[in-house]
Design a protein around this motif. Structure first.
Motif, short mmCIF file in Angstrom:
data_model
loop_
_atom_site.label_atom_id
_atom_site.label_comp_id
_atom_site.label_asym_id
_atom_site.label_seq_id
_atom_site.Cartn_x
_atom_site.Cartn_y
_atom_site.Cartn_z
N ILE A 67 -24.10 16.81 4.46
CA ILE A 67 -23.72 15.56 3.63
C ILE A 67 -23.05 14.64 4.61
O ILE A 67 -23.04 13.08 4.26
N ALA A 68 -21.60 14.82 5.38
CA ALA A 68 -20.99 13.75 5.70
C ALA A 68 -22.08 12.84 6.35
O ALA A 68 -21.83 11.69 7.05
N LYS A 69 -23.07 13.87 7.82
CA LYS A 69 -24.08 13.02 7.89
C LYS A 69 -24.85 12.00 7.00
O LYS A 69 -25.42 10.33 7.63
N TYR A 70 -25.27 12.76 6.30
CA TYR A 70 -26.06 11.74 5.27
C TYR A 70 -24.85 10.51 5.06
O TYR A 70 -25.72 9.61 4.46
N GLY A 71 -23.68 10.73 4.35
CA GLY A 71 -23.04 9.65 4.74
C GLY A 71 -23.25 8.45 5.34
O GLY A 71 -22.51 6.71 5.09
N ARG A 72 -22.77 8.55 6.44
CA ARG A 72 -22.81 7.64 7.86
C ARG A 72 -24.03 7.03 8.03
O ARG A 72 -24.46 6.07 8.16
N GLU A 73 -25.46 8.38 7.71
CA GLU A 73 -26.26 7.35 7.95
C GLU A 73 -27.54 6.87 7.95
O GLU A 73 -28.50 6.17 7.57
N VAL A 74 -27.44 7.34 6.05
CA VAL A 74 -27.81 6.83 5.01
C VAL A 74 -27.35 5.70 4.41
O VAL A 74 -27.74 4.55 4.14
N ILE A 75 -26.56 6.04 3.28
CA ILE A 75 -25.76 5.37 2.69
C ILE A 75 -24.47 4.24 3.02
O ILE A 75 -24.25 3.29 2.48
N ASP A 76 -24.54 4.33 4.32
CA ASP A 76 -23.50 3.07 5.05
C ASP A 76 -24.52 2.65 5.53
O ASP A 76 -24.20 1.22 5.63
N ARG A 77 -25.64 2.71 5.78
CA ARG A 77 -26.31 1.87 6.73
C ARG A 77 -26.87 1.02 5.47
O ARG A 77 -27.22 -0.13 5.28
N VAL A 78 -27.14 1.38 4.36
CA VAL A 78 -27.99 1.16 3.31
C VAL A 78 -27.52 0.05 2.38
O VAL A 78 -27.71 -1.10 2.19
N ARG A 79 -25.40 0.94 2.67
CA ARG A 79 -24.87 -0.08 2.15
C ARG A 79 -24.55 -1.82 2.56
O ARG A 79 -24.27 -2.71 2.03
#
Length: 400
Positions: free
Chosen positions: A235-247
């Motif tokens: 989930i931390a990797k998801y946050g860095r690679e997906v959520i941060d990128r989309v944000r």
């Protein structure tokens, strides 16, 4: 002073005289008890023949605010079995100029205080204190029973600044630290599996983050083991690679709307934090953000859906949830999410196996916090072997 009382401290010797020294210390001179037969330090047998005698000055435990020194007459004996040898004095600490009582006091203080503080408190050299504590650790740290190991947890922690890491492996059942090694590559962790030896055949599961080196070495040395990837790391990797990128992408698209752009840019922790950990005003801000931004809503909802894979009652259900999640990720049209989903598919077996083995690295993450405390207390360690022994001593494990 009663000779019987002195024998409790200095067996075989009695008080001759004592005097205060200019440095505020106390010097006590001893003499051999006339009725005590010295023993050979080699064979421990009584020996009546004394070859010669020399005075040895040793440090005793402090008396209130005074350092205490002893002048001990140590005799060299003529043992008929061992030849010329020193007499055996049980209350002296080997070649150190300390009594056993003083050595035990150093060991006790070293368990709770940094070496530098113990050195300053007792007036001993830093290396003397460190060597005494290291010998204690080598003596007291109990080696694990490798034949009983079934489930393991592996993770890394920062050893020094500059991205230098060490790997630690613990028993998932007893939480005993089994092994620590510098580095996190395949070559760095291979000695752990060589140390396990035949016990590798008994390992059923190993929990870890998505570290390819850990995964490959487990597959090579533990043929029966299932790899279990930790929820937190994924989930931390998801946050860095997906959520941060989309944000960031959404913020860049809102350059002409400063208020909306500011809301998106400052939303990182709102999106990464679990909903139950949000305060009321934070939850309102999150609702406002998600209602105004469809891509962020999509990746936020899919983050919650991804977690459900680790809570599946069995592997069949976990695979069904994965197929559903993968389909939603592909249909989202969000490039960062699609790319993450395709990469995550390579780790599917390690995610699905969590349905059979409820393991995570959360226990080890908590241990890492205590390891950081050990480092801060000592202002770092020059001797890595000594540092690793301190960690093993801090986590001896619990009985099953």
């Amino acid at each position: 002073m009663d000779a019987n009382l002195l024998n409790l401290f200095w067996e075989g010797f009695e008080l001759d005289c004592f005097e205060a020294q200019p440095d505020h210390s106390l010097l006590i001179q001893l003499r051999p008890c006339p009725d005590y037969i010295p023993r050979c330090s080699g064979c421990s047998k009584p020996c009546y023949k004394v070859h010669d005698c020399r005075i040895r000055r040793v440090r005793e435990r402090d008396l209130f605010d005074r350092k205490v020194w002893l002048d001990v007459p140590v005799r060299r004996l003529r043992c008929r079995h061992c030849g010329p040898t020193l007499e055996r004095i049980d209350w002296l600490s080997g070649r150190l100029h300390l009594t056993n009582a003083m050595r035990c006091w150093v060991e006790t203080l070293s368990k709770i205080l940094p070496i530098r503080h113990v050195s300053q408190l007792l007036g001993l050299h830093w290396h003397t204190v460190k060597n005494i504590d290291k010998q204690r650790l080598n003596r007291d740290v109990v080696p694990p029973n490798r034949s009983k190991l079934r489930r393991l947890i592996m993770d890394e922690f920062a050893l020094h600044k500059g991205h230098r890491y060490a790997t630690v492996a613990i028993c998932a059942d007893t939480q005993q630290v089994l092994w620590i090694g510098e580095g996190r590559s395949r070559e760095a962790i291979r000695p752990f599996f060589l140390w396990l030896g035949d016990a590798c055949q008994n390992i059923e599961a190993v929990a870890m983050d998505m570290n390819t080196a850990f995964d490959l070495e487990v597959q090579k040395h533990c043929p029966k083991a299932r790899v279990v990837y930790d929820l937190f790391h994924v989930i931390a990797k998801y946050g860095r690679e997906v959520i941060d990128r989309v944000r960031v992408d959404q913020a860049n698209q809102l350059r002409h709307d400063k208020s909306a752009r500011r809301l998106v840019k400052r939303s990182r922790w709102l999106l990464l934090r679990n909903p139950e950990n949000l305060a009321a005003d934070q939850a309102n801000k999150l609702d406002e953000l998600l209602s105004a931004n469809a891509p962020l809503t999509t990746v936020y909802i899919l983050k919650a859906q991804l977690k459900e894979l680790w809570y599946a009652p069995d592997e069949k259900t976990a695979r069904a949830r994965w197929k559903c999640w993968l389909a939603m990720a592909e249909e989202s049209g969000i490039h960062a999410l699609q790319l993450f989903a395709r990469r995550l598919g390579n780790y599917l077996e390690g995610i699905v196996s969590s349905a059979s083995y409820r393991l995570s690295t959360s226990v080890l993450e908590g241990m890492n916090n205590k390891i950081k405390v050990l480092k801060r207390m000592a202002y770092g360690y020059r001797d890595k072997a000594y540092f690793f022994l301190k960690i093993k001593d801090a986590f001896p494990g619990k009985a099953r």
